[in-house]
Enzyme design. Sequence first.
Site, PDB file in Angstrom:
ATOM      1  N   LYS A 108      -5.817 -15.946   5.056  1.00 44.96           N
ATOM      2  CA  LYS A 108      -6.738 -15.192   5.841  1.00 44.96           C
ATOM      3  C   LYS A 108      -5.755 -13.958   6.530  1.00 44.96           C
ATOM      4  O   LYS A 108      -4.790 -14.367   6.777  1.00 44.96           O
ATOM      5  CB  LYS A 108      -7.554 -15.883   6.778  1.00 44.96           C
ATOM      6  CG  LYS A 108      -8.838 -15.020   7.188  1.00 44.96           C
ATOM      7  CD  LYS A 108      -9.821 -15.448   5.966  1.00 44.96           C
ATOM      8  CE  LYS A 108     -11.257 -14.849   6.486  1.00 44.96           C
ATOM      9  NZ  LYS A 108     -12.237 -15.554   5.950  1.00 44.96           N
ATOM     10  N   TYR A 221     -26.526  -9.825  10.865  1.00 51.23           N
ATOM     11  CA  TYR A 221     -27.207  -8.813  10.029  1.00 51.23           C
ATOM     12  C   TYR A 221     -26.338  -7.809   9.378  1.00 51.23           C
ATOM     13  O   TYR A 221     -26.600  -6.870   9.115  1.00 51.23           O
ATOM     14  CB  TYR A 221     -28.570  -8.105  10.653  1.00 51.23           C
ATOM     15  CG  TYR A 221     -29.908  -8.204   9.551  1.00 51.23           C
ATOM     16  CD1 TYR A 221     -30.414  -9.194   9.334  1.00 51.23           C
ATOM     17  CD2 TYR A 221     -30.094  -6.822   9.002  1.00 51.23           C
ATOM     18  CE1 TYR A 221     -31.420  -9.255   8.389  1.00 51.23           C
ATOM     19  CE2 TYR A 221     -31.134  -6.745   8.191  1.00 51.23           C
ATOM     20  CZ  TYR A 221     -31.688  -7.848   7.873  1.00 51.23           C
ATOM     21  OH  TYR A 221     -33.078  -7.800   6.944  1.00 51.23           O
ATOM     22  N   ASN A 223     -23.188  -7.912   6.209  1.00 52.44           N
ATOM     23  CA  ASN A 223     -23.312  -8.072   4.561  1.00 52.44           C
ATOM     24  C   ASN A 223     -24.172  -9.504   4.186  1.00 52.44           C
ATOM     25  O   ASN A 223     -25.218  -9.568   3.506  1.00 52.44           O
ATOM     26  CB  ASN A 223     -22.017  -7.989   3.959  1.00 52.44           C
ATOM     27  CG  ASN A 223     -21.876  -8.356   2.545  1.00 52.44           C
ATOM     28  OD1 ASN A 223     -22.054  -9.473   2.023  1.00 52.44           O
ATOM     29  ND2 ASN A 223     -21.822  -7.520   1.916  1.00 52.44           N
ATOM     30  N   ALA A 224     -23.471 -10.566   4.753  1.00 56.87           N
ATOM     31  CA  ALA A 224     -24.028 -11.973   4.342  1.00 56.87           C
ATOM     32  C   ALA A 224     -25.518 -12.186   4.977  1.00 56.87           C
ATOM     33  O   ALA A 224     -26.574 -12.320   4.102  1.00 56.87           O
ATOM     34  CB  ALA A 224     -23.367 -13.007   4.898  1.00 56.87           C
TER      35      ALA A 224
HETATM   36  N1  GLU Z   1     -14.081 -13.247   3.254  1.00 50.79           N
HETATM   37  C1  GLU Z   1     -14.975 -14.170   2.480  1.00 50.79           C
HETATM   38  C2  GLU Z   1     -14.651 -15.632   2.751  1.00 50.79           C
HETATM   39  O1  GLU Z   1     -14.686 -15.756   3.897  1.00 50.79           O
HETATM   40  C3  GLU Z   1     -14.333 -13.910   0.979  1.00 50.79           C
HETATM   41  C4  GLU Z   1     -12.870 -14.109   0.624  1.00 50.79           C
HETATM   42  C5  GLU Z   1     -12.447 -13.661  -0.780  1.00 50.79           C
HETATM   43  O2  GLU Z   1     -13.171 -13.418  -1.376  1.00 50.79           O
HETATM   44  O3  GLU Z   1     -11.413 -13.985  -0.918  1.00 50.79           O
HETATM   45  O4  GLU Z   1     -15.120 -16.473   2.045  1.00 50.79           O
END
Ligand code: GLU
Length: 418
Positions: A108, A221, A223-224
């Site tokens: 991350k 509210y 993307n997800a």
């Molecule tokens: N940020 C998204 C997550 O927390 C997607 C991570 C990705 O696609 O590598 O799952």
Amino acid sequence: MSGNNENNPFKIAQQQINDCADILKLNPGTREVLLSPMREFHVSFPVRMDDGSTRVFQGFRVQYNDAKGPTKGGIRFHPEETIDTVRALAAWMTWKCAMLDLPLGGGKGGVICNPKELSPGELERISRGYVRAIGSFIGPEKDIPAPDVYTNPQVMAWMVDEYSSIVGRNQFGVITGKPLPLGGSSGRGDATARGGMYALREAAQVVGLDLSKATVAVQGYGNAGSYAASLAESMFQSKIVAVCDSRGAVTCKDGICAAKVAEHKQNTSTVMNCEGTENLTNDELLALDVDVLVLAALENSITERNADQIKAKIIVELANGPTTPEADEILYNKGIHVIPDFLCNAGGVTVSYFEMVQNAYMYYWDEEEIHEKLDKRMTRAYHEVIQTSEKFKINMRKAAYAVSVGRVVEAMKLRGWI
Ligand code: GLU
């Protein structure tokens, strides 16, 4: 974001690992490997602002565990980003990729900045500056970033362009969540929410809930959350009765049209005061008497402070880390079915993985094929977790940990690390 010390996301992630190590009876050495990131990078980089001044921004990239493959995970731009939040999110990505049996580890990244106060030019220069700073630590076979909170396909496009100029060739596979014309995958936009809806469909069967008659509240509210609201309407004909964002919540017991709130938010930058709704607080939204509660905001939404007030039958965790371990036990004892984050929101990284495969093959699948492949993987993962939960009489999160950590441990053993 990390809140007070007891809600420090990395402390929570470590507590969850320790609980899982007890269940799996892992030896002390294995436990120790799992408890800390394998690598982390702290970077500071200068950015020219629109007024001609230079500001230094701080960023992080954590590669938590790469036993199962190159590390994978998004990049967040947030004013309250901390290294402990990024560490926790990188650990959760490790379990998430293992959960869906992807050949990937977990990572991350984050940059401390407030995109709401930046011009598009400043945002672009921060995106490029961050990639220059971490450029030698990422790559299609090393560590593959993606979007997360307050980053989007345009940010990914700048990043892939910067990386490509650093290495001297187009290298689309270094980043996922890209726009379609730059090697993005169809179906990536709503993948996190859609994957969560496939899991919800399975959970509703287990719980005996008819989703076509269900009421739904959505916290967050972005993307997800916004895609979850519209998919719950289109896939199941469920009724959205409340939604919120960081500024507040709105409710309407006759139902809220997801597209209408999205348009209102687009115009006014909040869901508040949307026509035909009444305002309420975020805490009130969480405590509504609904069938399904979708958590799509940040960490620590449900803690021991408010867990007792939750009345939903199913909780859909599209955010990362929205529920603390103490709250998990309270919800479990109340008989609330929680679809835990790194299972529930794994649709995003799963389609990211499909994107990597398509980039490597230079051959692209249509949306229908992506949906089918995603559905199959999400459905399989959900049933692995529910079966483990029933077999060992443990809550869904602990069951998800047992499945995922078990897979990472197996890979570490085969590699001779433990
Ligand atoms: N940020 C998204 C997550 O927390 C997607 C991570 C990705 O696609 O590598 O799952």
